[in-house]
Design an enzyme around this catalytic site. Sequence first.
Site, short mmCIF file in Angstrom:
data_model
loop_
_atom_site.label_atom_id
_atom_site.label_comp_id
_atom_site.label_asym_id
_atom_site.label_seq_id
_atom_site.Cartn_x
_atom_site.Cartn_y
_atom_site.Cartn_z
N HIS A 115 0.75 -1.13 0.08
CA HIS A 115 -0.13 -0.11 0.12
C HIS A 115 0.85 1.22 -0.03
CE1 HIS A 115 0.89 -0.38 4.35
NE2 HIS A 115 0.64 0.78 4.27
N HIS A 179 4.63 8.59 13.06
CA HIS A 179 3.77 7.51 13.37
C HIS A 179 4.49 6.35 14.08
CE1 HIS A 179 4.87 6.69 9.30
NE2 HIS A 179 4.08 5.77 9.12
#
Length: 313
Positions: A115, A179
């Site tokens: 992805h 993140h």
Amino acid sequence: MTLALLAMSHSPLLEFADLDADVTAELDQTFAAAKDFVHDYDPDIVVNLAPDHYNGFFYNLMPAYCVGYAATSIGDYGSQAGRLDVPEAKARSLAEAVIAEGIDLSVSLEMEVDHGTVQPMEIVYGDITAKPFIPIFINSVAPPFTPVKRVRQLGEALGRHLATWDEKVLLISSGGLSHDPPVPRLATATPAQRAMLMGENQPLPAEARAARQQRVIDAARDFAAGTADIQDLAPEWDRELLRILASGDLSPVDTFDPDEMTRIAGNSSHEVRTWIAGYAAMAAVGTYEVQHTYYRPIRELIAGFAMTTVVHT
Ligand SMILES: O=C(O)/C=C/c1cccc(O)c1O
Ligand SMILES: [Fe+2]
């Protein structure tokens, strides 16, 4: 020479998260702006800088950087699966030119991507095969990491060679800012996770794939609810990085220390390497300006989520 840059965060949770309506509206506007930028520019070819999340590159053999001469998207989290349209001769000329400049790139004649590589193409074109596409992997998830300075130099070498092409080139940098999604790590892996990180049992059986993805989806829900055991986002760090990138003087990134990045901005903050390489490519061949910029820390996506569009002035 024509070069432009679309830098954007990716998150597989875009398809799974329950976002507030105002965040959804903001993201819709942001993606529309990215689409408009790319369609107005109308590139002949895309050169894509992205990480991998133990779907194509594993600890049995983990390069720092790798250019794909051919590539297939594995289709994780429901992303579009299948062959990418990689122009092999162009990919080879790019790799050879960058290696000749002293950057130790690897090459792959059969790259598998996830992805992280394909999400921007899906967002801006709705089809990962819409344009000739050269995938460049930048290790951003699997320590040890190269010094950030080397990533800047990689980007500069890429930019210098791309500037010699007749084609209109769109660079895409795909990566979150701060993140810390619960991707297994070698240092703390269980035996089963270690086997996964080594690339054993690939392709993952459907059940194992579903379990792996559900773990991240559940963590995102808990993170948004304030109950997840993952590192918080670091908006100040993200904003400072965006400021440096927009300034045109990338020299401050040379002092970034990978361990400090992990400590402040999370285990996956190294995905900003894709941004640094993209901006460095632009900087190597002219002065640039950021036309559109968006940033929001979005816990539901486990991402300091940003998008910028960049052109030469
Ligand atoms: O599960 C993975 O492989 C990665 C998930 C993820 C989640 C949030 C932001 C990202 O950049 C990711 O890759
Ligand atoms: Fe990622």
